[in-house]
Design an enzyme around this catalytic site. Sequence first.
Site, PDB file in Angstrom:
ATOM      1  N   ASP A 103     -35.871  79.273 -36.608  1.00 65.26           N
ATOM      2  CA  ASP A 103     -37.214  78.628 -37.148  1.00 65.26           C
ATOM      3  C   ASP A 103     -37.581  78.472 -35.621  1.00 65.26           C
ATOM      4  O   ASP A 103     -37.178  78.146 -34.480  1.00 65.26           O
ATOM      5  CB  ASP A 103     -37.336  77.224 -37.854  1.00 65.26           C
ATOM      6  CG  ASP A 103     -36.712  77.521 -39.208  1.00 65.26           C
ATOM      7  OD1 ASP A 103     -36.694  78.452 -39.646  1.00 65.26           O
ATOM      8  OD2 ASP A 103     -36.129  76.607 -39.444  1.00 65.26           O
TER       9      ASP A 103
HETATM   10  N1  URA Z   1     -31.514  76.751 -40.745  1.00 61.97           N
HETATM   11  C1  URA Z   1     -32.551  76.110 -40.677  1.00 61.97           C
HETATM   12  O1  URA Z   1     -33.040  75.330 -41.391  1.00 61.97           O
HETATM   13  N2  URA Z   1     -33.399  76.608 -39.554  1.00 61.97           N
HETATM   14  C2  URA Z   1     -33.194  77.696 -38.752  1.00 61.97           C
HETATM   15  O2  URA Z   1     -33.482  77.826 -37.967  1.00 61.97           O
HETATM   16  C3  URA Z   1     -31.642  78.089 -38.876  1.00 61.97           C
HETATM   17  C4  URA Z   1     -30.859  77.650 -39.928  1.00 61.97           C
END
Ligand code: URA
Length: 259
Positions: A103
Amino acid sequence: MRLDRFLSGQTAFSRKELTAFIRSGAVTIGGAVIRKPDTQIDPEQAEVTLCGKQITYAAHHYYLLHKPAGVITASRDPKQKTVLDLLEPEDRIQGLFPSGRLDIDTEGLLLITNDGALSHQMLSPKHHVAKYYLARLAKPFQQEYTELFRGGILLREGDGEELCQPAECRPVSERLAVLELHEGKYHQVKRMFAAVGNHVENLLRVGIGTLRLPTDLAPGSYFRIFNKDVYSALKNSDISEVCAFCAEYYSSYWINEWK
Ligand code: URA
């Protein structure tokens, strides 16, 4: 392999630019200037130079990046800065892509490669390659999380629900936990902790298989790694070892000097 194809797999220049270089006499093979882009070469054997610089052949390229927050995991985007924008222009070899997705606010270990087979092996739940995340939680870690995550958490997905594969989770300190995942659902770590009534304030990917986020690699920095080192890392580790690693090197990550 054609000379122009060889060069486009090893440099950041477009095919058109490379054709112009070759025609202008900027490319040599074994010391002799070659002006025909379609010249056939043995990529493993040929001694090729471009503008005087030796070009060493690799079938695929791999960069290990410490993804910083605020950058999106995409190859290109008209508006936002992407992880590929973090590479030096000469390292932006044609066909590179981020293997897996973090993310925008997640930091940590990300591989950038042009090896589709490697990426598939690393990401497909079938191959079980573990990804390790260090999460900073809004509320203290509860011992029951370990059993709940092992049993498979149900995540809400639109109108329905989806079941996560069993996952290992351990505390590193009161509000830091390591989670081991073998799949990559949308916002999975954040949604899993939300499902047990907690909230992830910060997230750092610290490992993939036996690869670890190098402790001296600042956010936004990267280095090239070898094919054999990536493939040999596609095994599982012991979560206790990852917890010890996090306790030693990353327990003060969100309060250290590069933030
Ligand atoms: N899980 C999440 O919530 N975000 C990420 O970026 C990777 C795994």
